[in-house]
Design a protein around this motif. Structure first.
Motif, PDB file in Angstrom:
ATOM      1  N   LEU A 130       0.824  -1.209   0.000  1.00 15.00           N
ATOM      2  CA  LEU A 130       0.000   0.000   0.000  1.00 15.00           C
ATOM      3  C   LEU A 130       0.863   1.266   0.000  1.00 15.00           C
ATOM      4  O   LEU A 130       0.529   2.250  -0.666  1.00 15.00           O
ATOM      5  CB  LEU A 130      -0.949   0.008   1.199  1.00 15.00           C
ATOM      6  CG  LEU A 130      -2.061  -1.034   1.176  1.00 15.00           C
ATOM      7  CD1 LEU A 130      -2.852  -1.016   2.487  1.00 15.00           C
ATOM      8  CD2 LEU A 130      -2.988  -0.819  -0.007  1.00 15.00           C
ATOM      9  N   GLN A 131       1.979   1.226   0.713  1.00 13.26           N
ATOM     10  CA  GLN A 131       2.891   2.370   0.732  1.00 13.26           C
ATOM     11  C   GLN A 131       3.492   2.601  -0.656  1.00 13.26           C
ATOM     12  O   GLN A 131       3.633   3.739  -1.093  1.00 13.26           O
ATOM     13  CB  GLN A 131       3.998   2.160   1.772  1.00 13.26           C
ATOM     14  CG  GLN A 131       3.496   2.272   3.187  1.00 13.26           C
ATOM     15  CD  GLN A 131       4.536   1.870   4.225  1.00 13.26           C
ATOM     16  OE1 GLN A 131       5.522   1.199   3.918  1.00 13.26           O
ATOM     17  NE2 GLN A 131       4.307   2.260   5.478  1.00 13.26           N
ATOM     18  N   GLU A 132       3.813   1.508  -1.350  1.00 14.27           N
ATOM     19  CA  GLU A 132       4.336   1.624  -2.715  1.00 14.27           C
ATOM     20  C   GLU A 132       3.289   2.213  -3.663  1.00 14.27           C
ATOM     21  O   GLU A 132       3.627   2.842  -4.663  1.00 14.27           O
ATOM     22  CB  GLU A 132       4.778   0.254  -3.241  1.00 14.27           C
ATOM     23  CG  GLU A 132       6.028  -0.277  -2.582  1.00 14.27           C
ATOM     24  CD  GLU A 132       6.338  -1.712  -2.977  1.00 14.27           C
ATOM     25  OE1 GLU A 132       5.601  -2.309  -3.813  1.00 14.27           O
ATOM     26  OE2 GLU A 132       7.308  -2.266  -2.433  1.00 14.27           O
ATOM     27  N   GLN A 133       2.000   2.022  -3.319  1.00 12.86           N
ATOM     28  CA  GLN A 133       0.906   2.538  -4.141  1.00 12.86           C
ATOM     29  C   GLN A 133       0.517   3.973  -3.759  1.00 12.86           C
ATOM     30  O   GLN A 133      -0.436   4.517  -4.289  1.00 12.86           O
ATOM     31  CB  GLN A 133      -0.322   1.633  -4.024  1.00 12.86           C
ATOM     32  CG  GLN A 133      -0.087   0.206  -4.473  1.00 12.86           C
ATOM     33  CD  GLN A 133       0.372   0.121  -5.918  1.00 12.86           C
ATOM     34  OE1 GLN A 133      -0.242   0.696  -6.806  1.00 12.86           O
ATOM     35  NE2 GLN A 133       1.474  -0.562  -6.146  1.00 12.86           N
ATOM     36  N   GLY A 134       1.259   4.577  -2.827  1.00 15.21           N
ATOM     37  CA  GLY A 134       1.024   5.970  -2.483  1.00 15.21           C
ATOM     38  C   GLY A 134       0.435   6.227  -1.109  1.00 15.21           C
ATOM     39  O   GLY A 134       0.268   7.375  -0.710  1.00 15.21           O
ATOM     40  N   GLU A 135       0.101   5.190  -0.378  1.00 13.55           N
ATOM     41  CA  GLU A 135      -0.434   5.357   0.987  1.00 13.55           C
ATOM     42  C   GLU A 135       0.736   5.509   1.968  1.00 13.55           C
ATOM     43  O   GLU A 135       0.930   4.697   2.865  1.00 13.55           O
ATOM     44  CB  GLU A 135      -1.287   4.143   1.373  1.00 13.55           C
ATOM     45  CG  GLU A 135      -2.525   3.959   0.555  1.00 13.55           C
ATOM     46  CD  GLU A 135      -3.618   4.937   0.946  1.00 13.55           C
ATOM     47  OE1 GLU A 135      -3.601   5.478   2.061  1.00 13.55           O
ATOM     48  OE2 GLU A 135      -4.508   5.175   0.103  1.00 13.55           O
ATOM     49  N   THR A 136       1.509   6.574   1.816  1.00 14.73           N
ATOM     50  CA  THR A 136       2.758   6.735   2.559  1.00 14.73           C
ATOM     51  C   THR A 136       2.568   6.923   4.061  1.00 14.73           C
ATOM     52  O   THR A 136       3.486   6.663   4.836  1.00 14.73           O
ATOM     53  CB  THR A 136       3.571   7.913   1.994  1.00 14.73           C
ATOM     54  OG1 THR A 136       2.754   9.085   2.026  1.00 14.73           O
ATOM     55  CG2 THR A 136       4.043   7.623   0.582  1.00 14.73           C
ATOM     56  N   SER A 137       1.408   7.392   4.493  1.00 18.34           N
ATOM     57  CA  SER A 137       1.205   7.619   5.929  1.00 18.34           C
ATOM     58  C   SER A 137       0.754   6.360   6.666  1.00 18.34           C
ATOM     59  O   SER A 137       0.701   6.340   7.893  1.00 18.34           O
ATOM     60  CB  SER A 137       0.173   8.729   6.147  1.00 18.34           C
ATOM     61  OG  SER A 137      -1.088   8.312   5.670  1.00 18.34           O
TER      62      SER A 137
END
Length: 136
Positions: free
Chosen positions: A53-60
């Motif tokens: 999910l972080q790789e998909q832009g959900e960095t928080s």
């Protein structure tokens, strides 16, 4: 602080151990020989899911944002924790007729939501009492 994402993890007994899947998130599944191993494996699956999910832009988003609630049905629970004396537990903690309780734990009698909550409260009471003790 963000509100945690509550995830219900359904645990099922298999022929070789246990399997688990997240009710709210497709694709989060794992297995383990014991419940302890299963929980460890599920945490690893969740870690990789959050990484994706972080790789998909959900960095928080972080693993700590998830609150896992492991759910095991009553029959499987007492099969796994077979060291618990069902009669004594029914009488002292669940406050349920011991004969009826044995039927519940074998899937022979229907179990209402209220009765399940009562039994769950009894299990948590027992766990709290054990947790508060030390041996000298």
């Amino acid at each position: 602080m963000n509100k945690p994402f509550n995830v219900t993890v359904i645990v099922e007994k298999t022929g070789t151990g246990f399997s688990a899947y997240a009710k709210e998130i497709d694709g989060l599944v794992t297995v383990g020989d014991s419940i302890s191993e299963l929980k460890s494996n599920f945490n690893e699956v969740l870690y990789h899911h959050v990484e994706y999910l972080q790789e998909q832009g959900e960095t928080s988003l972080k693993v700590d944002d998830f609150e896992l609630n492991y759910v095991l049905d009553l029959e499987q629970f007492f099969e796994y924790f077979n060291v618990i004396n069902k009669t004594a537990f029914a009488e002292q903690y669940a406050k349920v007729n011991s004969s009826l309780f044995r039927q519940y734990t074998k899937g022979l009698a229907p179990l209402s939501g209220d009765k399940l909550k009562q039994i769950s409260k009894g299990l948590h009471k027992l766990a709290d009492e054990i947790n508060d003790l030390s041996f000298a």
